[in-house]
Design an enzyme around this catalytic site. Structure first.
Site, PDB file in Angstrom:
ATOM      1  CG  ASP A   1      -6.282   0.722  -0.616  1.00 27.20           C
ATOM      2  OD1 ASP A   1      -6.161   1.275   0.498  1.00 27.20           O
ATOM      3  OD2 ASP A   1      -5.359   0.655  -1.445  1.00 27.20           O
TER       4      ASP A   1
ATOM      5  CG  ASP B   1      -1.884   1.124   1.233  1.00 31.70           C
ATOM      6  OD1 ASP B   1      -2.790   1.083   0.383  1.00 31.70           O
ATOM      7  OD2 ASP B   1      -1.734   2.057   2.027  1.00 31.70           O
TER       8      ASP B   1
HETATM    9 MG    MG Z   1      -5.204   0.142  -5.528  1.00 37.92          MG
END
Ligand code: MG
Ligand code: ADP
Length: 549
Positions: free
Chosen positions: A398, A66
């Site tokens: 997300d 991430d």
């Molecule tokens: Mg993504």
């Protein structure tokens, strides 16, 4: 250099040991730093992207791909590196997904600006060209976007699966389960705002986690999970059809009241004093039970004596609840948060089908579930290893962001680098009508966007340049406008047909942040640092980040 001359006399402006970089030197350094930061996370892009392992000073390990998390955990020092981290954070906050893309594009915009600077093009012209290009990009994206609504389950699931696709959190089956939970959560908290638009407050989708169990144990809770225990062993452990009071009140005798000096000269007086305190606490509990509440959540403390009376009344109490949890409880149960016990009435109470304390991996947690049409829900993440649990939590952030963006905005586009190639094509066409120095900047912007298909191709082990050439030529034909990279089959393919779709809003936000941030960095022509000694090897006064390439 930290001094000025006026009429032959020297004046010190900056403190001793301060450092300063001016003009081209400042720009070059800043571009190098920005690009270096972007390069670090470039290899994490897409489903074939790699993970990074970050080890903190205390030895804590984070394994993630991430973008926002990596940059944050890196603890960068250089001010420009900090700006790059901010881009990821803003992207994360605004739309939840697309952080890596935003940062990589910014890095590429900076690098290409560096080439233009070398050709003698002034920063102002570059920035102007970039802003023009941003305008064209946004128009192009909007024109190729397709509609999506909160009832398009198949499309929502595709969006969720693509967002989760790049996370290393288990099998496709696991990802499907998580996608379904995320969609359920979005639908549950969605409300109709003004002019009928759907509004989703992501703050009211709580992602709680506890390591232990397995991913299959991850569950959806129609309500809130509180990471606390019921405050007294004499209280019931579970209550059906709970009537819930939310109290932003201390069930204690305020310190200020007892601080006053009291002269106690006899045991009788002492007893009278204690009785008085006890009576006050008992009165508090009476007010609570008179309201007919059976479960209370208290933002502050609860005195032992009050706990005793509450248990006697059969009331469940949980204390020291976070303010944010109080708000979630309110949204989930419909209870009003009360700031004075005198105001508490039955109509302020909320409802939950079940309030229950359960032992999860050796710790007590209070489940407030089976609420009626709650506007606040919880996804409770379980998995064997802490690393995975943490990454699932980040992945859910997300997905929830992507789904919210898609549903609120009602538009989606195709991914896999297809949209970047489409925009770049349009930009190159429009640049020819503009001419001059801005034309070069617009072309540089187009080149920068193509870093996304290039990085995706690289991650799949394809030749990035050759793939890009194929994509560009495909996009010139009418049937090729959704072509991007099929990273699993290592070929270019129609992303719409493949179901590689993403919310329009995520991409718009990434483009906007990247343009703004690169512009802000390019405008700097003077870096003054009064932080003292320069780091070894790095540019003077700019610690860290020596590894620019
Ligand atoms: Mg993504
Ligand atoms: P970000 O932080 O920018 O979201 P990700 O690692 O999630 O970074 O990667 C997103 C990129 O990967 C997007 O360009 C997206 O279109 C692409 N992508 C995701 N899934 C696929 C897929 N199955 N095939 C091709 N590209 C994909």
């Amino acid at each position: 250099m930290a001094e000025n001359q006026l009429g032959g006399q020297q004046y010190l402006i900056l403190p001793e040991g301060a450092n300063r970089l001016i003009g081209k030197e400042a720009q070059r350094t800043n571009i190098a730093v920005g690009y270096a930061v972007a390069s670090i996370i470039r290899t994490t892009l897409g489903p074939k992207g790699m993970d990074k392992m970050l080890v903190s000073e205390l030895g804590d390990i984070v394994i993630t791909n991430d973008g926002a998390t990596i940059l944050e955990e890196m603890n960068v020092e250089h001010p420009i590196a900090k700006i790059m981290v901010e881009i990821a954070k803003t992207q994360d906050k605004e739309v939840g997904d697309g952080t890596t893309s935003a940062v990589i594009i910014t890095g590429e915009l900076l690098k290409n600006a560096g080439n233009l600077l070398d050709q003698g093009i002034p920063p102002a012209a570059i920035i102007k060209g970039y802003e023009m290009a941003q305008g064209v990009s946004i128009e192009t994206l909007k024109s190729i976007a397709s509609p999506i609504s909160i009832t398009d389950d198949d499309k929502l699931e595709r969006i969720a699966m693509i967002s989760l696709g790049s996370k290393n959190i288990g099998t496709d089956e696991t990802k499907k389960t998580l996608s379904k939970l995320a969609i359920q959560a979005i639908k549950q908290v969605a409300t109709k705002g003004e002019n009928g638009k759907i509004v989703i407050d992501r703050d009211f989708i709580k992602v709680e986690k506890k390591e232990g169990g397995s991913i299959e144990n991850t569950e959806f809770i129609n309500g809130v999970l509180i990471d606390k225990e019921i405050s007294h062993p004499g209280m019931p452990r579970s209550k059906k059809d709970a009537k819930i009071a939310l109290l932003d009140v201390a069930l204690e005798i305020e310190k200020t009241e007892t601080d006053a000096r009291i002269e106690i000269t006899s045991p009788e007086q002492m007893q009278a004093f204690l009785n008085q305190e006890e009576k006050m606490l008992k009165t508090m509990v009476e007010k609570i039970s008179n309201s007919k509440s059976t479960v209370i959540f208290v933002q502050k403390g609860i005195d032992d004596v009050a706990q005793h009376y509450l248990s006697k009344a059969g009331i469940i109490a949980v204390r020291r609840i976070k303010k944010s949890d109080m708000e979630k409880l309110s949204k989930a149960t419909g209870a009003k948060i009360i700031t004075s016990l005198d105001d508490l009435t039955e109509s302020d109470l909320g409802y939950a089908g079940l309030v229950e304390e359960r032992k999860i991996s050796g710790e007590q947690m209070v489940f407030v579930e089976k609420c009626k049409d709650p506007k606040s829900v919880t996804i409770f993440v379980r998995s064997g290893a802490k690393q995975t649990t943490d990454e699932i939590q980040r992945a859910l952030n997300d997905v929830l962001g992507a789904l919210t963006s898609a549903v609120e905005d009602g538009k989606y586009i195709t991914g896999g680098g297809s949209e970047e190639v489409a925009i770049a094509l349009k930009l190159r066409e429009s640049a020819t009508n503009i001419g001059g120095r801005e034309q070069l900047a617009i072309q540089a912007f187009a080149d920068a966007l193509e870093v996304i298909p290039k990085a995706l191709a690289e991650s799949a082990g394809m030749d990035p340049i050759e793939t890009l050439v194929q994509l560009r030529s495909k996009h010139k034909s009418a049937e090729g406008k959704y072509y991007g990279i099929d990273v699993y089959k290592n070929v270019i393919a129609d992303m719409e047909k493949l179901g590689v779709i993403e919310p329009l809003k995520v991409k718009l936000q990434a483009l906007t942040s990247a343009t703004e941030a690169s512009g802000a960095i390019l405008r700097i022509d003077d870096m003054i640092s009064s932080r003292g000694k320069s780091g070894a090897g790095g540019p003077p006064g700019m610690p860290g980040m020596g590894e620019s390439d």
